[in-house]
Design an enzyme around this catalytic site. Sequence first.
Site, short mmCIF file in Angstrom:
data_model
loop_
_atom_site.label_atom_id
_atom_site.label_comp_id
_atom_site.label_asym_id
_atom_site.label_seq_id
_atom_site.Cartn_x
_atom_site.Cartn_y
_atom_site.Cartn_z
CB SER A 39 64.94 11.63 13.35
OG SER A 39 64.73 11.01 12.12
NE ARG A 43 60.91 12.37 16.26
CZ ARG A 43 60.95 12.13 14.95
NH1 ARG A 43 61.84 12.76 14.18
NH2 ARG A 43 60.12 11.27 14.40
CG ASP A 335 65.49 7.33 6.29
OD1 ASP A 335 64.52 7.20 5.52
OD2 ASP A 335 65.45 8.04 7.31
C1 S3P Z 1 61.59 10.08 9.97
C2 S3P Z 1 60.89 8.92 9.77
C3 S3P Z 1 61.01 8.10 8.56
C4 S3P Z 1 62.25 8.44 7.76
C5 S3P Z 1 62.46 9.91 7.63
C6 S3P Z 1 62.57 10.57 9.00
C7 S3P Z 1 61.36 10.84 11.21
O1 S3P Z 1 59.87 8.31 7.75
O2 S3P Z 1 62.18 7.85 6.49
O3 S3P Z 1 63.66 10.17 6.92
O4 S3P Z 1 62.17 11.71 11.55
O5 S3P Z 1 60.35 10.57 11.87
P1 S3P Z 1 58.54 7.45 8.00
O6 S3P Z 1 58.28 7.55 9.41
O7 S3P Z 1 57.45 8.07 7.22
O8 S3P Z 1 58.88 6.07 7.49
#
Ligand code: S3P
Length: 450
Positions: A39, A43, A335
């Site tokens: 994540s 970003r 996750d």
């Molecule tokens: C993520 C948010 C999550 C997660 C994904 C990564 C992110 O999804 O499941 O692997 O980087 O913002 P959701 O926000 O749709 O639940």
Amino acid sequence: MPTAIVTVNNTESEQQLQVEPPAAGLALQGRICVPGDKSISHRALMLGAIASGETTIEGLLLGEDPRSTARCFRALGAEISELDEKTVTVRGVGIGRLQEPLDVLDAGNSGTTLRLMLGLLASQPECFFAVTGDKSLRSRPMSRVVQPLKQMGAQIWGRRDGSLAPLAVRGTRLRGIEYRSPIASAQVKSCILLAGLMAQGRTTVVEPALSRDHSERMLAAFGADIQADPEAKRVSVVGGSELKGTSVVVPGDISSAAFWLVAAAIVPGSELVVENVGVNPTRTGVLDVLAMMNADIHWENQRTIAGEPVADLRVRHTKLNSCEIAGEIVPRAIDEIPILAVAAAFASGTTVIRDAAELRVKESDRLAVMAQMLTKMGARVTERPDGLEIVGGSPLQGADVDSHDDHRIAMSLAIAALNARGKTTIHHAQAAAISYPTFVSTLKSACDRS
Ligand code: S3P
């Protein structure tokens, strides 16, 4: 102690991972360093690409998903150096200055790439964009971001009334809104906040439960005018401020660490230290669940690196108990539910997972796939519309299982195989490279040291 046999068999169409623990058992020992947080990696690349000046990123995840983000933002005009774990340099275009690409933007398997990028594209006046993804991503719901973007004035078209990729976007000047999201999703929240960076006035997102807050933290570090009120689950951004390139250090991914935490917890005699793990409180639901299950996990060497809390996690084998996973903890462990389902299969008692219907729209239907695959291995699992019921404690048997091209399923099944009798073959194991390209080599060396 004899080691588990871990072998990889590459065929023309897939990679098969075979895991066979020795009959006498296995004990995992040593220290493990997990790759960068997925994540945060996405970003850092995206904010670096829209900021003015230079951003340096240390510890970027070199998985397939961040590679998709880098590919898209290069096509949008950002200069991104070759991806490297040590340092990646991003020379951003400056806010509002993404270029119209000459071809379709392909987000591959990555929901985060596609959904967050949509917020930036929709708010980029006078440009046209076409975006798509792989087979899995083209089946995942996009209306959760398309609808609020349309409320801001966005022009987006796609299959099923704009709810499925491929999507076409005509960028335009958006207006700020207050959006009460029906789901706790960091992808939805981040998409709207990124759109808000260039919208007129203030854009606010209110969530039903707190999702990961990496966007909020990083936007503040890049100089955005952002106010977060976590108590109220509310965050606002005011459009118009410039973002300035900065340096980002990416901690290890707690979602990748989770595989080793569960591995050591379920394999008798194990003790592992997982180093440099990001322990942002919006991500530590997995640690809270494992604590409820009586896992023995200690935080060592706690520190803050570039605005994110980090620790080394020491985990020792213990007898696990069942627990209930429901409510606000679910988005904080979203996750990790597949690997927690593996932990539950080895825990005594019945673990109930509820409020987790979101898992049905991830890279695969993770509730259905985990129920089927763990059942194949001899676990007692009942699928519910929004969760699973797992009666733990019966020994698992090696079996032929399939990742369904889902990275977290592939790795969860490999960990389950470490404590199953006989050989497990995980089909389509190459999916692990989406978020953890070194998973198999780390698995091999953890077993070799046992
Ligand atoms: C993520 C948010 C999550 C997660 C994904 C990564 C992110 O999804 O499941 O692997 O980087 O913002 P959701 O926000 O749709 O639940």
